[in-house]
Design a protein around this motif. Structure first.
Motif, PDB file in Angstrom:
ATOM      1  N   GLY A  23      83.376 -36.933  43.996  1.00 48.69           N
ATOM      2  CA  GLY A  23      83.663 -35.912  44.681  1.00 48.69           C
ATOM      3  C   GLY A  23      83.440 -36.254  46.531  1.00 48.69           C
ATOM      4  O   GLY A  23      83.765 -34.791  47.308  1.00 48.69           O
ATOM      5  N   LEU A  24      82.279 -36.185  46.376  1.00 52.47           N
ATOM      6  CA  LEU A  24      81.749 -36.807  48.224  1.00 52.47           C
ATOM      7  C   LEU A  24      82.768 -37.392  48.972  1.00 52.47           C
ATOM      8  O   LEU A  24      82.658 -37.111  49.429  1.00 52.47           O
ATOM      9  CB  LEU A  24      80.266 -37.510  48.173  1.00 52.47           C
ATOM     10  N   PHE A  25      83.573 -38.469  48.344  1.00 51.48           N
ATOM     11  CA  PHE A  25      84.770 -39.022  49.106  1.00 51.48           C
ATOM     12  C   PHE A  25      86.019 -38.425  49.028  1.00 51.48           C
ATOM     13  O   PHE A  25      86.743 -38.716  50.313  1.00 51.48           O
ATOM     14  CB  PHE A  25      84.353 -40.032  48.907  1.00 51.48           C
ATOM     15  N   VAL A  26      86.168 -38.038  47.775  1.00 50.24           N
ATOM     16  CA  VAL A  26      87.232 -37.459  48.238  1.00 50.24           C
ATOM     17  C   VAL A  26      86.438 -35.873  49.665  1.00 50.24           C
ATOM     18  O   VAL A  26      87.730 -35.699  50.262  1.00 50.24           O
ATOM     19  CB  VAL A  26      87.703 -36.755  47.150  1.00 50.24           C
ATOM     20  N   GLY A  27      85.810 -35.320  49.849  1.00 50.50           N
ATOM     21  CA  GLY A  27      84.965 -34.088  50.450  1.00 50.50           C
ATOM     22  C   GLY A  27      85.487 -34.803  52.098  1.00 50.50           C
ATOM     23  O   GLY A  27      85.687 -34.421  52.919  1.00 50.50           O
ATOM     24  N   LEU A  28      84.686 -36.149  51.865  1.00 49.31           N
ATOM     25  CA  LEU A  28      84.774 -37.032  53.728  1.00 49.31           C
ATOM     26  C   LEU A  28      86.255 -37.072  54.081  1.00 49.31           C
ATOM     27  O   LEU A  28      86.383 -36.687  55.014  1.00 49.31           O
ATOM     28  CB  LEU A  28      83.476 -37.826  53.366  1.00 49.31           C
ATOM     29  N   ILE A  29      87.064 -37.322  53.337  1.00 51.31           N
ATOM     30  CA  ILE A  29      88.398 -37.490  53.295  1.00 51.31           C
ATOM     31  C   ILE A  29      88.638 -36.384  53.840  1.00 51.31           C
ATOM     32  O   ILE A  29      89.661 -36.107  55.066  1.00 51.31           O
ATOM     33  CB  ILE A  29      88.984 -38.243  52.358  1.00 51.31           C
ATOM     34  N   SER A  30      88.759 -35.280  53.007  1.00 56.37           N
ATOM     35  CA  SER A  30      89.933 -34.064  53.100  1.00 56.37           C
ATOM     36  C   SER A  30      88.679 -33.152  54.932  1.00 56.37           C
ATOM     37  O   SER A  30      89.727 -33.171  55.672  1.00 56.37           O
ATOM     38  CB  SER A  30      89.136 -32.958  52.032  1.00 56.37           C
ATOM     39  N   SER A  50      82.528 -31.470  31.660  1.00 55.03           N
ATOM     40  CA  SER A  50      80.404 -31.389  32.779  1.00 55.03           C
ATOM     41  C   SER A  50      81.260 -32.309  34.236  1.00 55.03           C
ATOM     42  O   SER A  50      80.790 -32.394  34.864  1.00 55.03           O
ATOM     43  CB  SER A  50      79.922 -32.576  32.269  1.00 55.03           C
ATOM     44  N   TYR A  51      82.088 -33.539  34.506  1.00 53.94           N
ATOM     45  CA  TYR A  51      82.145 -34.897  35.034  1.00 53.94           C
ATOM     46  C   TYR A  51      82.759 -34.397  36.444  1.00 53.94           C
ATOM     47  O   TYR A  51      82.521 -34.544  37.551  1.00 53.94           O
ATOM     48  CB  TYR A  51      82.851 -35.835  34.461  1.00 53.94           C
ATOM     49  N   LEU A  52      84.308 -33.400  35.477  1.00 54.11           N
ATOM     50  CA  LEU A  52      85.130 -33.211  36.564  1.00 54.11           C
ATOM     51  C   LEU A  52      84.377 -31.969  36.804  1.00 54.11           C
ATOM     52  O   LEU A  52      84.485 -31.418  38.583  1.00 54.11           O
ATOM     53  CB  LEU A  52      86.933 -32.774  36.104  1.00 54.11           C
ATOM     54  N   ALA A  53      83.410 -31.124  36.558  1.00 51.63           N
ATOM     55  CA  ALA A  53      82.916 -29.701  37.491  1.00 51.63           C
ATOM     56  C   ALA A  53      82.199 -30.564  39.021  1.00 51.63           C
ATOM     57  O   ALA A  53      82.203 -30.016  39.499  1.00 51.63           O
ATOM     58  CB  ALA A  53      82.668 -29.325  35.948  1.00 51.63           C
ATOM     59  N   LEU A 107      82.612 -29.842  42.520  1.00 52.00           N
ATOM     60  CA  LEU A 107      81.540 -29.220  43.031  1.00 52.00           C
ATOM     61  C   LEU A 107      80.516 -29.722  44.637  1.00 52.00           C
ATOM     62  O   LEU A 107      80.988 -28.980  45.581  1.00 52.00           O
ATOM     63  CB  LEU A 107      79.872 -28.874  42.351  1.00 52.00           C
ATOM     64  N   ILE A 108      80.652 -31.055  44.167  1.00 52.03           N
ATOM     65  CA  ILE A 108      80.269 -31.901  45.549  1.00 52.03           C
ATOM     66  C   ILE A 108      81.493 -31.865  46.598  1.00 52.03           C
ATOM     67  O   ILE A 108      81.422 -31.363  47.492  1.00 52.03           O
ATOM     68  CB  ILE A 108      80.162 -33.481  45.073  1.00 52.03           C
ATOM     69  N   CYS A 132      83.087 -29.624  51.968  1.00 48.83           N
ATOM     70  CA  CYS A 132      84.375 -29.236  52.751  1.00 48.83           C
ATOM     71  C   CYS A 132      83.944 -27.846  53.265  1.00 48.83           C
ATOM     72  O   CYS A 132      84.319 -27.401  54.452  1.00 48.83           O
ATOM     73  CB  CYS A 132      85.015 -29.429  52.096  1.00 48.83           C
ATOM     74  N   LEU A 133      82.148 -27.370  52.952  1.00 44.99           N
ATOM     75  CA  LEU A 133      81.614 -25.509  52.822  1.00 44.99           C
ATOM     76  C   LEU A 133      81.998 -25.561  54.238  1.00 44.99           C
ATOM     77  O   LEU A 133      82.263 -24.465  55.077  1.00 44.99           O
ATOM     78  CB  LEU A 133      80.540 -25.859  51.819  1.00 44.99           C
TER      79      LEU A 133
END
Length: 281
Positions: free
Chosen positions: A148-155, A191-194, A198-199, A204-205
């Motif tokens: 989640g962190l790295f998909v977010g940083l990429i985005s 739970s893993y997906l969630a 969330l991250i 991105c927030l």
């Protein structure tokens, strides 16, 4: 503020624009700035301790520290990428591939250029690949968080690259059975997906909040006036033009594209996410 050392002042040197509500904004997203924070802080500390330099974000310590941080990012990226590649290919192939990426692509050109996103994106993608690979070997919350962190940083570095989500979602999917198994796995491990989602949202927030602050809109296009016309696509120029053609200036990628079919023998379970990501881009 202004850059006192620049020699080429453009009409809009800091890429500032104005929204409909009268607030100025920078069209580029915050990802590069976020990734530069460690180097920036080290440069700031050095300039504070050494009175020969100003603590103004433009003096030499900042430039040197940020450039060093980019080199470290890229070296770490190769370290983790090599580990994944060795799971599928023999060391000789991995060595040639690594050397090709390092010196035969635009990565080598972009490392010494400040503010360019490419080295940071390379690190983020290599880390996403690493954690996607190991997550399906041994799923846990740490790896889900990192995805989640790295998909977010990429985005937040380059918004269209949000397509990176296809890498963890389709990693290991190559036929109907593996697709059904993946859907079942995600349903069983919500739970893993969630936590990944969330991250991703948390990362991105700040970018979304900034867009809302300058525009009053939650969905805001900072590249207004720039885009892709689906009625008049120019695929050939994207690939082969002398202005900015991908294959014109990175001809080594011809070999990468030609090599995709051979992955069916060596690395079938990672072929689909690569084809999806490249094709959609």
């Amino acid at each position: 503020a202004s850059n006192p050392s620049t020699k080429h002042l453009l009409d809009d040197p800091f890429w500032m624009r104005e929204t409909d509500i009268g607030k100025k904004y920078i069209k580029y997203t915050i990802g590069v700035a976020v990734m530069e924070v460690p180097g920036f802080l080290l440069g700031h500390l050095y300039s504070y301790l050494d009175q020969n330099y100003k603590s103004d974000a433009w003096s030499k310590p900042y430039i040197v520290a940020v450039n060093i941080s980019k080199v470290i990012y890229v070296l770490l990226a190769f370290y983790f990428l090599i580990g994944v590649l060795l799971s599928f290919y023999e060391p000789r192939i991995v060595a040639l591939t690594t050397i090709g990426i390092a010196f035969g692509t635009n990565l080598f050109f972009h490392i010494p250029n400040l503010t360019l996103a490419h080295p940071f994106l390379f690190f983020d993608f290599c880390m996403l690949i690493y954690f996607s690979h190991h997550f399906y070997i041994k799923p846990n919350f740490y790896r889900a968080i990192m995805i989640g962190l790295f998909v977010g940083l990429i985005s937040i570095t380059r918004v269209p690259e949000i397509l990176a989500f296809v890498i963890p979602v389709f990693w290991g999917v190559f036929n109907k059975k593996t697709f059904i198994d993946r859907v079942a796995f995600l349903k069983k491990n919500l739970s893993y997906l969630a936590v990944s989602i969330l991250i991703f949202i948390v990362v991105c927030l700040p970018q979304v909040a900034y867009w809302h602050y300058v525009s009053g809109q939650w969905f805001f296009n900072p590249y207004d006036g720039e885009g892709f016309n689906f009625l008049k696509p120019k695929f050939e120029k994207a690939l082969f033009s002398f202005d900015n053609g991908w294959l014109t200036y990175t001809p080594l990628m011809f070999l990468a594209l030609l090599g995709l079919p051979t992955m069916r023998k060596k690395a079938l379970n990672i072929l689909l996410p690569i084809v999806l990501f490249v094709g959609l881009n």
